[in-house]
Design a protein around this motif. Structure first.
Motif, mmCIF file in Angstrom:
data_model
loop_
_atom_site.group_PDB
_atom_site.id
_atom_site.type_symbol
_atom_site.label_atom_id
_atom_site.label_comp_id
_atom_site.label_asym_id
_atom_site.label_seq_id
_atom_site.Cartn_x
_atom_site.Cartn_y
_atom_site.Cartn_z
ATOM 1 N N HIS A 1 0.779 -1.230 0.000
ATOM 2 C CA HIS A 1 0.000 0.000 0.000
ATOM 3 C C HIS A 1 0.815 1.285 0.000
ATOM 4 C CE1 HIS A 1 -2.577 3.071 2.181
ATOM 5 N NE2 HIS A 1 -3.243 2.838 1.070
ATOM 6 N N ALA A 2 1.932 1.335 0.736
ATOM 7 C CA ALA A 2 2.644 2.605 0.867
ATOM 8 C C ALA A 2 4.135 2.374 1.043
ATOM 9 C CB ALA A 2 2.093 3.384 2.055
ATOM 10 N N LEU A 3 4.894 3.375 0.623
ATOM 11 C CA LEU A 3 6.355 3.314 0.694
ATOM 12 C C LEU A 3 6.834 3.665 2.097
ATOM 13 C CD1 LEU A 3 8.284 2.678 -1.658
ATOM 14 C CD2 LEU A 3 8.659 5.138 -1.904
ATOM 15 N N ARG A 4 7.765 2.869 2.614
ATOM 16 C CA ARG A 4 8.441 3.220 3.862
ATOM 17 C C ARG A 4 9.661 4.091 3.546
ATOM 18 N NH1 ARG A 4 7.977 -2.547 4.783
ATOM 19 N NH2 ARG A 4 6.289 -2.987 6.248
ATOM 20 N N ARG A 5 10.218 4.694 4.600
ATOM 21 C CA ARG A 5 11.391 5.552 4.420
ATOM 22 C C ARG A 5 12.602 4.790 3.875
ATOM 23 N NH1 ARG A 5 12.800 8.862 8.404
ATOM 24 N NH2 ARG A 5 10.903 8.714 9.613
ATOM 25 N N ASP A 6 12.667 3.459 4.129
ATOM 26 C CA ASP A 6 13.826 2.681 3.651
ATOM 27 C C ASP A 6 13.634 2.141 2.232
ATOM 28 O OD1 ASP A 6 12.037 0.581 3.954
ATOM 29 O OD2 ASP A 6 13.193 -0.467 5.497
ATOM 30 N N GLY A 7 12.522 2.528 1.582
ATOM 31 C CA GLY A 7 12.287 2.117 0.198
ATOM 32 C C GLY A 7 11.475 0.845 0.048
ATOM 33 N N THR A 8 11.234 0.127 1.146
ATOM 34 C CA THR A 8 10.383 -1.055 1.072
ATOM 35 C C THR A 8 8.919 -0.615 1.040
ATOM 36 O OG1 THR A 8 10.345 -1.307 3.481
ATOM 37 C CG2 THR A 8 12.069 -2.503 2.273
ATOM 38 N N VAL A 9 8.048 -1.524 0.646
ATOM 39 C CA VAL A 9 6.625 -1.211 0.556
ATOM 40 C C VAL A 9 5.891 -1.936 1.675
ATOM 41 C CG1 VAL A 9 4.563 -1.298 -0.894
ATOM 42 C CG2 VAL A 9 6.799 -0.920 -1.938
ATOM 43 N N ARG A 10 5.102 -1.173 2.419
ATOM 44 C CA ARG A 10 4.397 -1.746 3.559
ATOM 45 C C ARG A 10 2.986 -2.173 3.196
ATOM 46 N NH1 ARG A 10 2.428 3.177 7.625
ATOM 47 N NH2 ARG A 10 0.316 3.324 6.763
ATOM 48 N N ASP A 11 2.471 -3.110 3.983
ATOM 49 C CA ASP A 11 1.039 -3.359 4.047
ATOM 50 C C ASP A 11 0.484 -2.411 5.116
ATOM 51 O OD1 ASP A 11 1.517 -5.419 2.284
ATOM 52 O OD2 ASP A 11 1.187 -7.018 3.741
ATOM 53 N N THR A 12 -0.736 -1.926 4.933
ATOM 54 C CA THR A 12 -1.338 -0.990 5.876
ATOM 55 C C THR A 12 -2.539 -1.634 6.549
ATOM 56 O OG1 THR A 12 -0.617 0.932 4.591
ATOM 57 C CG2 THR A 12 -2.456 1.261 6.102
ATOM 58 N N VAL A 13 -2.528 -1.646 7.875
ATOM 59 C CA VAL A 13 -3.632 -2.197 8.654
ATOM 60 C C VAL A 13 -4.617 -1.061 8.926
ATOM 61 C CG1 VAL A 13 -4.291 -3.524 10.695
ATOM 62 C CG2 VAL A 13 -1.988 -3.775 9.730
ATOM 63 N N MET A 14 -5.875 -1.272 8.537
ATOM 64 C CA MET A 14 -6.911 -0.244 8.635
ATOM 65 C C MET A 14 -7.875 -0.550 9.778
ATOM 66 S SD MET A 14 -6.149 1.816 6.098
ATOM 67 C CE MET A 14 -7.629 2.838 6.041
ATOM 68 N N TYR A 15 -8.217 0.499 10.526
ATOM 69 C CA TYR A 15 -9.165 0.411 11.632
ATOM 70 C C TYR A 15 -10.195 1.525 11.488
ATOM 71 C CZ TYR A 15 -5.621 -2.441 14.051
ATOM 72 O OH TYR A 15 -4.718 -3.408 14.394
ATOM 73 N N SER A 16 -11.330 1.377 12.192
ATOM 74 C CA SER A 16 -12.321 2.458 12.185
ATOM 75 C C SER A 16 -13.203 2.397 13.425
ATOM 76 C CB SER A 16 -13.196 2.388 10.935
ATOM 77 O OG SER A 16 -13.997 1.216 10.948
ATOM 78 N N ILE A 17 -13.806 3.565 13.696
ATOM 79 C CA ILE A 17 -14.802 3.721 14.752
ATOM 80 C C ILE A 17 -15.958 4.498 14.141
ATOM 81 C CG2 ILE A 17 -15.302 4.825 16.970
ATOM 82 C CD1 ILE A 17 -12.254 4.496 17.581
ATOM 83 N N THR A 18 -17.182 4.005 14.292
ATOM 84 C CA THR A 18 -18.357 4.696 13.756
ATOM 85 C C THR A 18 -18.977 5.585 14.830
ATOM 86 O OG1 THR A 18 -19.926 2.986 14.405
ATOM 87 C CG2 THR A 18 -18.855 2.737 12.232
ATOM 88 N N ALA A 19 -19.804 6.508 14.380
ATOM 89 C CA ALA A 19 -20.489 7.399 15.313
ATOM 90 C C ALA A 19 -21.327 6.605 16.320
ATOM 91 C CB ALA A 19 -21.366 8.387 14.541
ATOM 92 N N GLY A 20 -21.922 5.513 15.875
ATOM 93 C CA GLY A 20 -22.721 4.689 16.776
ATOM 94 C C GLY A 20 -21.895 3.998 17.845
#
Length: 197
Positions: free
Chosen positions: A159-178
């Protein structure tokens, strides 16, 4: 959702104020406490990168609003955090770009900041959902997000580039209004455990 405007928030001896050029020296000192820029799984700027880091954060408005995190008692800048990926049309924003000087980690600061930011997002801005994300190898960050009570939505692979040039996977979280009222009560409880009223 209401427009996200620069604002100052305070709670439990912590103040969040819009990040600006005058915070550069404090941000350098905070990053130097633990040499945080050497951590592979964060985006903490090295001391010589702080000015560009602040400039970029300001340029990203209105889709990002960066805050300096201040310890009110001492006046010390202890880190930074941001609203980002702000999408008013669907009532969504994320909290991230968060890091603190080493001596402030595992203190009341992160819980206070999250309580401030989420209260403002849900109760003042009218957000429907607050997202959080982190590097798949940043296990400390994942544990901190999970302690908040956020839902793990999944992993964005490659998903995204790290500072060392490797590519990371990104763990996604969320909180809803409810979900917010129960999580708010939980955060208040955690702060009480830290001895903050």
């Amino acid at each position: 959702m209401n427009t996200v405007l620069p604002t100052t928030l305070e709670l439990h001896g912590v103040r969040l104020e819009p990040l600006g050029a005058h915070h550069a020296d404090g941000l350098r000192a905070a990053a130097s406490d633990g040499q945080l820029w050497q951590l592979r799984v964060t985006s903490v700027p090295a001391p010589d990168e702080v000015d560009a880091y602040i400039d970029k954060a300001i340029e990203q408005r209105p889709t990002r609003l960066a805050f300096a995190v201040i310890d009110i008692a001492s006046g010390a800048l202890v880190g930074t955090t941001s609203y980002h990926d702000i999408v008013p049309a669907i009532g969504r924003l994320e909290i991230g770009y968060t890091w603190y000087a080493k001596r402030w980690q595992r203190s009341h600061v992160n819980t206070s900041c999250k309580l401030l930011l989420m209260t403002h997002a849900f109760e003042a801005l009218g957000a429907a959902l607050v997202g959080l994300r982190t590097d798949n190898f940043n296990h400390a960050s994942q544990a901190a997000i999970e302690r908040l009570g956020a839902n793990k939505d999944g992993v964005l692979r490659h998903h995204a580039l790290r500072r060392d040039g490797t590519v990371r996977d990104t763990v996604m979280y969320s909180i809803t209004a409810g979900e917010w009222p129960e999580i708010k009560a939980h955060l208040r409880y955690k702060l009480a455990q830290h001895g903050t009223p």
